[in-house]
Design an enzyme around this catalytic site. Structure first.
Site, mmCIF file in Angstrom:
data_model
loop_
_atom_site.group_PDB
_atom_site.id
_atom_site.type_symbol
_atom_site.label_atom_id
_atom_site.label_comp_id
_atom_site.label_asym_id
_atom_site.label_seq_id
_atom_site.Cartn_x
_atom_site.Cartn_y
_atom_site.Cartn_z
ATOM 1 N N PHE A 10 0.818 -1.210 0.000
ATOM 2 C CA PHE A 10 0.000 0.000 0.000
ATOM 3 C C PHE A 10 0.852 1.259 0.000
ATOM 4 O O PHE A 10 1.803 1.378 0.776
ATOM 5 C CB PHE A 10 -0.876 0.055 1.264
ATOM 6 C CG PHE A 10 -1.914 -1.005 1.355
ATOM 7 C CD1 PHE A 10 -3.199 -0.797 0.871
ATOM 8 C CD2 PHE A 10 -1.621 -2.227 1.954
ATOM 9 C CE1 PHE A 10 -4.178 -1.788 0.986
ATOM 10 C CE2 PHE A 10 -2.580 -3.218 2.075
ATOM 11 C CZ PHE A 10 -3.868 -3.003 1.582
ATOM 12 N N ASP A 11 0.479 2.206 -0.845
ATOM 13 C CA ASP A 11 0.923 3.579 -0.646
ATOM 14 C C ASP A 11 0.224 4.076 0.626
ATOM 15 O O ASP A 11 -0.776 3.490 1.061
ATOM 16 C CB ASP A 11 0.519 4.420 -1.863
ATOM 17 C CG ASP A 11 0.849 5.879 -1.686
ATOM 18 O OD1 ASP A 11 2.010 6.194 -1.386
ATOM 19 O OD2 ASP A 11 -0.074 6.709 -1.827
ATOM 20 N N LEU A 12 0.723 5.150 1.203
ATOM 21 C CA LEU A 12 0.108 5.658 2.437
ATOM 22 C C LEU A 12 -0.762 6.885 2.177
ATOM 23 O O LEU A 12 -1.984 6.834 2.289
ATOM 24 C CB LEU A 12 1.184 5.994 3.470
ATOM 25 C CG LEU A 12 0.648 6.500 4.818
ATOM 26 C CD1 LEU A 12 -0.154 5.421 5.524
ATOM 27 C CD2 LEU A 12 1.792 6.997 5.693
ATOM 28 N N ASP A 165 -2.915 5.755 -4.868
ATOM 29 C CA ASP A 165 -3.789 6.826 -5.370
ATOM 30 C C ASP A 165 -3.130 7.640 -6.460
ATOM 31 O O ASP A 165 -3.692 8.627 -6.935
ATOM 32 C CB ASP A 165 -4.187 7.765 -4.219
ATOM 33 C CG ASP A 165 -3.010 8.601 -3.731
ATOM 34 O OD1 ASP A 165 -1.901 8.024 -3.568
ATOM 35 O OD2 ASP A 165 -3.184 9.816 -3.528
#
Length: 214
Positions: A10-12, A165
């Site tokens: 995951f990106d944060l 995102d």
């Protein structure tokens, strides 16, 4: 759940925690300090994603370091006030962790700030591996951060999904050979992410569970 996928990267920012207002505010504070009244909100949205040095170097090569320091000072001072949670993130991560998936963070932020955000939202307990800008030579969209996370988790690209995102997240996953998922709540919009052909678009975080069960 899907036995072929074991690993979720995951990106944060903008993916697991809502730092959009914090990022916009920090960019506007910095840029309007150096270039008064030149930048508006819509001008800084595209800066969300790439490493700070890359962004500020493209604006002012001679004052890059100075501008990065200004940005980070503002960002830290306003972090807890402006960061909020996205719906379903905590519960989805809890379910995934309890189901035995290996979870990692792959971010272009520095480690200390990533940990600040994870702890604020009580998400730090879910992640075995956290890869930040401090840990790599090349940031996303280079495959290095994703490859490093996979190596530490003992996973292959074929059993992983990179979720983010920003187009940097999608390209980094693709360059490393993973499946990819974009989040429709991206500040840049769903259509922006669709240009980069992610394998999945998540309308809400719990969609990930539906995908894995399929």
């Amino acid at each position: 759940m899907n036995s072929k996928i074991t690993t979720l990267l995951f990106d944060l920012d903008g993916t697991l925690i809502n730092t959009n207002e914090l990022i916009v505010a920090s960019f506007l504070d910095t840029l309007n300090h150096y270039y008064p009244d030149r930048y508006k909100r819509e001008d800084v949205i595209p800066f969300n994603g790439p490493p700070l040095h890359e962004t500020f170097h493209s604006i002012d090569p001679e004052r890059t370091e100075e501008m990065v320091k200004h940005y980070r000072k503002h960002n830290l001072e306003h972090h807890d006030l402006l960061v909020t949670e996205f719906d379903e993130v905590y519960d989805t991560l809890k379910t995934l962790k309890e189901s035995g998936y290996k979870l990692a963070i792959v971010s272009t932020k520095i480690h200390a700030v990533v940990m600040k955000g994870l702890r604020l939202m009580k998400l730090d307990e879910f992640f075995e591996v956290i890869i930040t800008l401090d840990h790599v030579e090349k940031a996303k969209p280079d495959p290095e951060p994703v490859q490093r996370a996979l190596a530490l988790l003992g996973s292959s690209p074929e059993e992983a999904i990179m979720i983010g995102d920003n187009y940097h997240d999608i390209l980094s996953g693709q360059n490393a050979g993973t499946k990819t998922a974009g989040v429709a709540w991206s500040a840049k919009g769903r259509e922006h992410l669709e240009q980069y052909n992610p394998d999945y678009i998540l309308e809400k975080m719990s969609d990930l569970i539906t995908i894995l069960e399929g």
